[in-house]
Design a protein around this motif. Structure first.
Motif, PDB file in Angstrom:
ATOM      1  N   GLU A   1       0.881  -1.216  -0.119  1.00  0.00           N
ATOM      2  CA  GLU A   1       0.229  -0.036  -0.016  1.00  0.00           C
ATOM      3  C   GLU A   1       0.832   1.326   0.108  1.00  0.00           C
ATOM      4  O   GLU A   1       0.471   2.532  -0.443  1.00  0.00           O
TER       5      GLU A   1
ATOM      6  N   ILE B   1       1.233   2.812  -3.526  1.00  0.00           N
ATOM      7  CA  ILE B   1       0.156   3.656  -4.112  1.00  0.00           C
ATOM      8  C   ILE B   1      -0.024   5.061  -3.315  1.00  0.00           C
ATOM      9  O   ILE B   1      -0.080   6.167  -4.016  1.00  0.00           O
ATOM     10  N   LEU B   2       0.061   5.036  -2.056  1.00  0.00           N
ATOM     11  CA  LEU B   2       0.165   6.478  -1.416  1.00  0.00           C
ATOM     12  C   LEU B   2       1.686   7.125  -1.864  1.00  0.00           C
ATOM     13  O   LEU B   2       1.564   8.353  -2.207  1.00  0.00           O
TER      14      LEU B   2
ATOM     15  N   ARG C   1       0.743   8.711  -5.236  1.00  0.00           N
ATOM     16  CA  ARG C   1      -0.130   9.884  -5.318  1.00  0.00           C
ATOM     17  C   ARG C   1       0.665  11.244  -4.880  1.00  0.00           C
ATOM     18  O   ARG C   1       0.657  12.096  -5.171  1.00  0.00           O
TER      19      ARG C   1
ATOM     20  N   ARG D   1     -14.343  10.180  -8.419  1.00  0.00           N
ATOM     21  CA  ARG D   1     -14.705   8.867  -8.322  1.00  0.00           C
ATOM     22  C   ARG D   1     -16.108   8.919  -8.589  1.00  0.00           C
ATOM     23  O   ARG D   1     -16.825   9.135  -7.748  1.00  0.00           O
TER      24      ARG D   1
ATOM     25  N   ARG E   1     -12.302  13.366  -3.652  1.00  0.00           N
ATOM     26  CA  ARG E   1     -11.744  13.136  -2.581  1.00  0.00           C
ATOM     27  C   ARG E   1     -10.043  13.794  -2.454  1.00  0.00           C
ATOM     28  O   ARG E   1      -9.509  13.557  -3.529  1.00  0.00           O
TER      29      ARG E   1
ATOM     30  N   ASP F   1     -12.560   7.770   1.019  1.00  0.00           N
ATOM     31  CA  ASP F   1     -12.163   6.442   0.647  1.00  0.00           C
ATOM     32  C   ASP F   1     -13.373   5.449   0.977  1.00  0.00           C
ATOM     33  O   ASP F   1     -13.584   4.433   0.541  1.00  0.00           O
TER      34      ASP F   1
ATOM     35  N   ILE G   1     -11.454   1.895  -8.154  1.00  0.00           N
ATOM     36  CA  ILE G   1     -11.473   2.307  -6.767  1.00  0.00           C
ATOM     37  C   ILE G   1     -11.276   0.984  -5.688  1.00  0.00           C
ATOM     38  O   ILE G   1     -11.013   0.836  -4.578  1.00  0.00           O
TER      39      ILE G   1
HETATM   40  C1  LIG Z   1      -4.972   1.148  -0.129  1.00  0.00           C
HETATM   41  C2  LIG Z   1      -5.234   2.283   0.431  1.00  0.00           C
HETATM   42  C3  LIG Z   1      -3.996   3.286   0.502  1.00  0.00           C
HETATM   43  C4  LIG Z   1      -6.148   3.296  -0.437  1.00  0.00           C
HETATM   44  C5  LIG Z   1      -7.674   2.880  -0.834  1.00  0.00           C
HETATM   45  O1  LIG Z   1      -8.123   1.992  -0.335  1.00  0.00           O
HETATM   46  C6  LIG Z   1      -8.236   3.621  -1.974  1.00  0.00           C
HETATM   47  O2  LIG Z   1      -7.355   4.571  -2.417  1.00  0.00           O
HETATM   48  O3  LIG Z   1      -9.404   3.487  -2.265  1.00  0.00           O
END
Ligand SMILES: CC(C)CC(=O)C(=O)O
Ligand SMILES: NC(=O)C1=CN([C@@H]2O[C@H](COP(=O)(O)OP(=O)(O)OC[C@H]3O[C@@H](n4cnc5c(N)ncnc54)[C@H](O)[C@@H]3O)[C@@H](O)[C@H]2O)C=CC1
Ligand SMILES: [Mg+2]
Length: 349
Positions: free
Chosen positions: A84, A87-88, A91, A101, A129, A242, A275
């Motif tokens: 994870e 992805i953070l 971004r 979204r 978001r 989220d 998503i």
């Molecule tokens: C995996 C997470 C960091 C993010 C998440 O759940 C999302 O962006 O929908």
């Protein structure tokens, strides 16, 4: 020749991005693709969930198509090495702070929605978001209290600049849609949220044509299933967005149907991803619904490449397939991921 970075990731990520890539290839013959590992796959291949080479490709590309990351096998790793974190990191590194979204009920999916058909039919909203701040990026830690109890903390924090820029995206998005913006916070309890609400109200002065409302997040969650048709655009923080978007997905039929665009200040370069997560429970079985990834590819065409017509074609093809009864298991059917993609490809002509 626009360069598209494909970051498939883990679990169903590779399955759904492969389908989305086929769709992109069908509607645009001039794209160059480059693939790189991310998440758990990258940790296994290169020792880090977001290797420098993957980040470089993401920086260089005109747009990024992202699958999903995560697997319980990596849940005991230190946080910076978990899938994870990739992805953070993407971004944040690419300053993709605005996550769009959309949640729309496609004709025919009333029976897949968790809501009564007449309620489900009304859903057509956009969640905006914030994606670079909030509790996901605040200082965090673990420790021990004076009484010897284990404790953990994550700081929830926004500054006014961060709120202002996402509020503007919310207002602009509402202006391009039906002129209604609902800001969702928890200002009755949280200082972060009070600042959020104060700044949104200040920004509203520049948008007298937009009807602004505010909801506390608990009420917003309830309203989303009571009467989703009341919403046009929702603007909210990282954590609340989220959660609310997963909830909205089941109003619209399935988490396998909702795409997203993560955009920066220019509103152009972005990362496009379903998503949903990596769905380890169905990974490798050909059961994943590829529509969220395919619709994310449509958003890529629209936002990053300025090809609204091709994006419309892809969205119409998904709508057509659904209207004609094409269904993966999450929608109550039995089509495989590839068979669903075929249904979409056939309708692209
Ligand atoms: C995996 C997470 C960091 C993010 C998440 O759940 C999302 O962006 O929908
Ligand atoms: N953007 C990302 O990369 C995200 C990654 N994750 C990660 O994914 C892993 C699994 O997380 P979960 O909480 O299980 O969330 P998830 O979104 O992966 O799955 C939730 C449920 O929805 C189903 N589902 C998800 N996508 C589907 C699709 N396309 N078609 C059919 N069914 C689908 C799954 O089978 C599962 O039952 C975790 O490691 C989590 O951290 C979670 C959310 C976002
Ligand atoms: Mg999520």
């Amino acid at each position: 020749m626009p360069l598209i970075a494909i970051l498939p990731g883990d679990g169903i990520g590779p399955e759904v991005t492969a389908a989305a890539r086929r769709v992109l290839e069908a509607v645009a013959s001039d794209l160059e693709f480059a693939e790189a590992p991310v998440g758990g796959a990258a940790y296994e291949a290169k020792g880090h969930p977001l290797p420098e080479s993957t980040l470089d490709l993401a920086r260089k590309a005109d747009a990024i198509l992202f699958g999903a990351v995560g697997d319980f096998r990596f849940d005991t790793l230190e946080r910076a090495l978990r899938p994870e974190a990739a992805i953070l990191g993407l971004r944040k590194e690419l300053s993709l702070f605005a996550n769009l979204r959309p949640a729309v009920l496609f004709e025919g999916l009333e029976d897949a929605s968790a809501l009564r058909p007449e309620v489900a039919r009304s859903i057509d909203l956009m969640i905006v978001r914030e994606l670079n701040g909030d509790v996901y990026f605040g200082e965090k830690g673990r420790g021990t209290t004076a009484d010897g109890l284990r404790e953990g903390h994550d700081l929830m924090r926004y500054d006014e600049g961060e709120v202002r820029r996402i509020a503007r995206v919310g207002f602009e998005t509402a202006r391009a849609r039906n002129g209604k913006l609902c800001s969702v916070d928890k200002a009755n309890v949280l200082e972060t949220s009070q600042l959020w609400r104060d700044v949104v109200i200040e920004v509203a002065a520049d948008y007298p044509d937009i009807e602004l409302s505010h909801l506390y997040v608990d009420n917003a969650a309830m309203q989303l299933v009571r009467d989703p048709g009341q919403f046009d655009v929702i603007v909210t923080g990282n954590l609340f967005g989220d959660i609310l978007s997963d909830q909205a997905s089941m109003c619209a039929g399935s988490i396998g149907m909702l795409p997203s665009a993560a955009l920066g200040a220019d509103g152009k370069k972005g990362m496009f991803e379903p998503i949903h997560g990596s769905a380890p429970d169905i990974a490798g079985q050909g059961k994943a619904n590829p529509c969220a990834a395919i619709l994310s590819a449509a958003m890529l065409l629209r936002y990053s490449l300025g090809r609204g017509e091709a994006a419309d074609r892809v969205e119409q093809a998904v709508r057509g397939a659904i209207a004609d009864g094409a269904r993966t298991p999450d929608l109550g059917g039995s089509l495989s991921t590839d068979a669903m993609a075929e249904q979409v490809l056939e309708r692209l002509g």
